[in-house]
Design a protein around this motif. Sequence first.
Motif, PDB file in Angstrom:
ATOM      1  N   LYS A 100       0.815  -1.212   0.000  1.00  0.00           N
ATOM      2  CA  LYS A 100       0.000   0.000   0.000  1.00  0.00           C
ATOM      3  C   LYS A 100       0.849   1.263   0.000  1.00  0.00           C
ATOM      4  CE  LYS A 100      -4.161  -1.839   0.318  1.00  0.00           C
ATOM      5  NZ  LYS A 100      -5.238  -1.593  -0.652  1.00  0.00           N
ATOM      6  N   ASP A 101       2.157   1.107  -0.017  1.00  0.00           N
ATOM      7  CA  ASP A 101       3.044   2.265   0.080  1.00  0.00           C
ATOM      8  C   ASP A 101       3.587   2.717  -1.278  1.00  0.00           C
ATOM      9  OD1 ASP A 101       2.744   2.402   2.794  1.00  0.00           O
ATOM     10  OD2 ASP A 101       4.421   1.057   3.206  1.00  0.00           O
ATOM     11  N   LYS A 108      -6.696  11.975   4.436  1.00  0.00           N
ATOM     12  CA  LYS A 108      -5.823  10.809   4.399  1.00  0.00           C
ATOM     13  C   LYS A 108      -6.542   9.650   5.073  1.00  0.00           C
ATOM     14  CE  LYS A 108      -0.937   9.595   5.003  1.00  0.00           C
ATOM     15  NZ  LYS A 108      -0.712   9.585   3.538  1.00  0.00           N
ATOM     16  N   THR A 145      -6.441   5.355   6.208  1.00  0.00           N
ATOM     17  CA  THR A 145      -5.534   4.259   6.548  1.00  0.00           C
ATOM     18  C   THR A 145      -5.551   3.133   5.524  1.00  0.00           C
ATOM     19  OG1 THR A 145      -7.292   3.284   7.918  1.00  0.00           O
ATOM     20  CG2 THR A 145      -5.691   4.723   9.016  1.00  0.00           C
ATOM     21  N   ARG A 189      -5.119   3.569   2.395  1.00  0.00           N
ATOM     22  CA  ARG A 189      -4.081   3.990   1.442  1.00  0.00           C
ATOM     23  C   ARG A 189      -4.431   3.602   0.006  1.00  0.00           C
ATOM     24  NH1 ARG A 189       0.272   5.678   4.238  1.00  0.00           N
ATOM     25  NH2 ARG A 189       1.555   5.650   2.355  1.00  0.00           N
ATOM     26  N   GLU A 208      -2.791   6.189  -2.545  1.00  0.00           N
ATOM     27  CA  GLU A 208      -1.376   5.952  -2.813  1.00  0.00           C
ATOM     28  C   GLU A 208      -1.165   4.748  -3.720  1.00  0.00           C
ATOM     29  OE1 GLU A 208      -1.753   8.397   0.767  1.00  0.00           O
ATOM     30  OE2 GLU A 208      -2.708   6.548   0.068  1.00  0.00           O
TER      31      GLU A 208
END
Length: 352
Positions: free
Chosen positions: A29-30, A163, A165, A167, A170
């Motif tokens: 997820k990064d 934002k 969690t 993600r 991203e």
Amino acid sequence: MITKYNLQDHDWFTNLYTIKEKWCTALNKDFFSAGILSSQRSESTNNAIGFKGNKSTSLTEFFHIFGATVDRWRYQEDQNEYDCGNALPKSDFPMVGMIKHAANVYTLTLFRDFEKEFKYAMGCISNVNYINGNFFGYKVQHESWPEHTAHYVAFDPTTNSIKCTCRNFEESGWLCFHAIRVLHIHSIVNIQEQYISKRWTKFAKSEVWKRMEHREDNGTEKRKITPWRYEMARNLYNLVIKCQGSDAAKKVLKEAYAHANESINKVLEKEKAAEKEAAQKAQDDVEAQQTTINIAPSTSSSSSNAPQIIVENPPLVKTKGRSKRKKGFFEIRTSATAPTEFGTFTPKEQLF
């Protein structure tokens, strides 16, 4: 384990650790992956290619299949680009607010994904988890899903930054339904600029064309990849898309168009007058040169030192279609037996 086996300076282990995002599912997820899992890559590739062949396919058959596949890709891309630029998608929701903005910005395919997230957002339950100054913390969960699927969303109303969690932004490049739910609660009707990935928009190619336009060829000349008029048409279309939601922006665009039209007309008239003046000057130079040629013979009779300009006839040019007629047998014989100062000479190769 690293200390036990002394792997601190091991090249292979170090390289494997630097690309840990590609094989470690806990970190998927990064980084951006368009929402495609590693197990789905081969399936999506096979679906996109649609290659029909087997181990007995010859090289010629493979070439024809590959050419047909590329033609199909190009046709589908042109069709999708035309549909995105000339039509708006239909939706089950009213075309207002965030849905309308997404339809104007995103491509047709991405709009369907965003619409699906919007549907999930309408079925979510959101509770305020904490408030810290300007920041709001929400716990968002779909009402029909289990408790462990809930995620936490942080929102700043002063900058409309958000934002989650999960993600999803991203990873995929578009907002998740948790963030859409919170934005909907705060009556945000437009997607913020920082949450619109240009790769998913209708004018994604404009940035690519701009980079290719400024790329230098051999360090001297710019490489013109895309016609100038296509690029300008897309830039103006992007301005229209930006201004259509604001009356003040529409007024600015209309005034700018009128001013640009007037300035362009003045520039074109000036260039036209300069071209006309240059053409008249060239004609005057030709007439002056012809006058000098006509006067030169009369002035040479009065002055013996004056140079004379002699104008000769142009050389004759053989026109096409007028080939010389070939001589017949008796004409060749007559010309071959013509008397010379040494008598009559008749070559045998011309008689037989």
